[in-house]
Design an enzyme around this catalytic site. Structure first.
Site, short mmCIF file in Angstrom:
data_model
loop_
_atom_site.label_atom_id
_atom_site.label_comp_id
_atom_site.label_asym_id
_atom_site.label_seq_id
_atom_site.Cartn_x
_atom_site.Cartn_y
_atom_site.Cartn_z
N SER A 1 5.20 3.96 16.96
CA SER A 1 7.04 4.28 17.49
C SER A 1 6.50 5.49 16.63
CB SER A 1 7.53 3.20 17.09
OG SER A 1 8.97 3.41 17.64
N ASP B 1 10.91 6.47 23.47
CA ASP B 1 11.59 5.90 23.90
C ASP B 1 12.86 6.14 22.35
OD1 ASP B 1 10.98 4.64 21.20
OD2 ASP B 1 10.20 2.81 21.98
N ASP C 1 6.18 7.53 20.60
CA ASP C 1 6.14 6.61 22.05
C ASP C 1 7.41 7.00 22.64
OD1 ASP C 1 8.51 5.39 20.70
OD2 ASP C 1 8.00 3.25 21.50
N ASP D 1 9.95 10.33 19.69
CA ASP D 1 9.18 9.35 18.87
C ASP D 1 8.30 9.98 19.33
OD1 ASP D 1 10.18 8.02 20.04
OD2 ASP D 1 10.20 6.48 18.84
#
Length: 584
Positions: free
Chosen positions: A155, A316, A314, A312
């Protein structure tokens, strides 16, 4: 010293990764460094595993990835056998797993290693051919009718981290019971002797590994665009938008959707456009942190942008900044964007007649209660859940089981996570980016900016002011210190925080709400979790919990007052007081 014995074992068996061989050689004779790498195994929980890249059981490497994948494989095989035994006519008991990865160091390697392990256990993998956002993985699990999913990401952590998140057949991150089942099977395996691995080419040729096609990816984009509540707005706006994927997985996805929706004025931050596993120009790639957005904000000033979006690694979560009348840029918090989005969705769906009967919005317990104030106006039921979007995804699944998924209109957590629609079961920065642009364009047509709209919400419901404190505890001693602090808070609960009396405290570990002036205790219905919430005078609040993914304790402060200046003063006193309590 067991750590030295484990170190010697790794010297003998961990020869496939040159980086690990080099690191083991460099720490030879350094007992402190050996201890840090071997004092524990990375713990598999509801967030999978996450840690610093490197050699050892307490680090992320091909061997810890393989062991986690093998534990998942054993679990899927056992569950598959159980289903077949219960139903001899079982038509589909296929064991398959969807896999995606982001831009971090070794992410693609780890994704392929996981697929190679699954193949050795006769489990098929569908793997994305390039980095894709976490929500696309959640979508693919159900689109491909998989039994599970794997997302290789850490993340928003710094570059030295990576992780391995597991998803269930419902497209949600695994919750407690499923994660515990996988953990039990992981713990039965020796990291070198018991884990089976196939060759990559052999697995591809035998059909055990298959790359996900454009049909699934395009179907994901179609589902994202279907969540628009004013589909024509973006194509007609003159908004200038700057976008930064923070060197992560959002670059193609966000640009693809905004492009298909017709956005004309989009500038992409060149330094952040392409994948960079070192995050050279944003060392802490977290859109919640202003320092990570220094270059994007400078780009905004250069092109006189109206809006900044930053996802960010990833993709999400999405952070947002808006241009003020002064020409300066204001970073909106996750709570503020969440409140604005809910209000916009309710307002537009009420106007265009698409609001469902008995609508539901879902938030986490540390997310602003301004959500509840807005929801009340539109007759929306708000469900509070534990921190973690997996619980929101799980609740969507429960609604689906009752054929009531259409009641769900919005999910939000304060850490910049939002989901509209039920096509995915995790927060999605792609759909959130689209709706933020759409919302800004819609209000612009009415002569209202997002800051002005936010101020109108505060004028109606009171000034909410939310901040956080992060107390860092690195290393082996850090985990113990975090536990000691949470135990101390329970043993000696504060009677006041920042001069405000504690009226009650909610302890989700024992599932009790305890009134300070009353001996009565009320049972909390949410699952057990290491979270404490202090309800204070004047509807103020402090919540505290250890992070599930980083070595830190997080404190959340809510101050409510008639004006921002007053709320800031209250928050300052609360933060100073509680920091002293935590660090005493």
């Amino acid at each position: 010293m067991k750590e030295l014995k484990l170190y010697e074992e790794w010297l003998e068996y961990a020869a496939e990764d040159e980086d690990i061989v080099k690191e083991l050689a460099e720490i030879k004779g350094n007992n402190d460094e050996i201890y840090e790498r071997f004092y524990r195994e990375l713990e598999f929980g509801t967030g999978g595993i996450r840690g610093i890249l490197g050699a050892g059981l307490a680090r992320m490497n091909i061997y810890t990835i393989r062991k986690a994948a093998a534990g998942l494989a054993v679990t899927l095989n056992l569950n598959d056998s159980a289903r077949k035994n219960k139903d001899e006519n079982c038509v589909r008991c296929e064991r398959s797993v969807a896999i995606s990865y982001d831009s971090r160091r070794k992410s693609e390697l780890f994704a392929k290693q996981a697929a190679m392990v699954l193949a050795a256990y006769n489990i098929k993998s569908y793997i994305f051919p390039e980095l894709m956002p976490t929500p696309a993985l959640s979508f693919a699990v159900r689109a491909l009718n998989c039994a599970a999913g794997i997302m290789v990401t850490a993340s928003h952590n710094p570059a030295k981290y990576n992780g391995f998140k597991c998803y269930g057949a419902d497209g949600c991150q695994m919750t407690d019971s499923s994660a515990n089942e996988v953990l039990a099977n992981i713990n039965k395996l020796d990291i070198f002797r018991d884990v089976k691995v196939s060759g990559l080419n052999d697995a591809l040729n035998a059909g055990w590994i298959e790359y996900i096609g454009n049909d699934v990816i395009n179907d994901y984009y179609t589902n994202v665009k279907a969540q628009s509540v004013s589909p024509e707005i973006i194509a007609n706006t003159d908004l200038k938008v700057v976008f930064s994927p923070l060197n992560g997985a959002g670059n193609k996805s966000v640009r693809n959707v905004l492009g298909q929706m017709g956005l004309k004025n989009l500038s992409v931050v060149k330094q952040h456009e392409n994948p960079d596993p070192d995050f050279t120009t944003c060392p802490y790639p977290n859109p919640e942190i202003k320092e990570a957005l220094a270059i994007p904000l400078a780009e905004c000033e250069t092109v006189a942008a109206d809006l900044l979006l930053a996802t960010d690694p990833d993709c999400d979560r999405v952070g947002t900044a808006v241009r003020l009348d002064s020409g300066e840029y204001k970073l909106l918090t996750g709570n503020e964007i969440g409140a604005l989005l809910l209000n916009y969705i309710c307002e537009r769906r009420t106007e265009n007649g698409t609001m469902p009967k008995d609508p539901i919005a879902i938030k986490t317990i540390v997310t602003t209660n301004l959500i509840k104030d807005i929801a009340k106006i539109y007759g929306v039921q708000v469900i509070d859940l534990l921190t973690g979007f997996k619980y929101i995804g799980e609740m969507i699944g429960k609604l689906e089981e009752k054929n009531e998924e259409d009641r769900y209109i919005f999910g939000v957590e304060e850490s910049y996570g939002y989901l509209v629609g039920t096509y995915a079961r995790d927060k999605d920065a792609v759909v959130a980016s689209m709706l933020i642009v759409e919302m800004a364009a819609y209000y612009r047509e009415s002569g209202v900016s997002l800051p002005q709209k936010l101020e109108s919400l505060y004028a109606r419901h009171g000034r909410y002011f939310h901040t956080q404190s992060n107390f860092m505890f690195e290393g082996a001693r850090g985990m113990q210190k975090m536990s000691e602090i949470m135990n101390s808070l329970r043993a000696s609960p504060p009677g006041s925080i920042g001069g405000l009396k504690v009226l009650s405290r909610e302890d989700y570990l024992i599932q009790r709400r305890i009134g300070i002036d009353s001996p009565n205790e009320e049972k909390l219905t949410l699952p057990k979790s290491d979270v404490l919430v202090y309800k204070l005078e004047n509807n103020c609040e402090v919540a505290v919990r250890p992070s599930g993914t980083e070595p830190k304790i997080k404190a959340y402060y809510t101050a409510i007052a008639p004006s921002l200046k007053e709320a800031e003063k209250v928050e300052g006193r609360m933060k100073e007081s509680f920091s002293k309590i935590v660090l005493a």
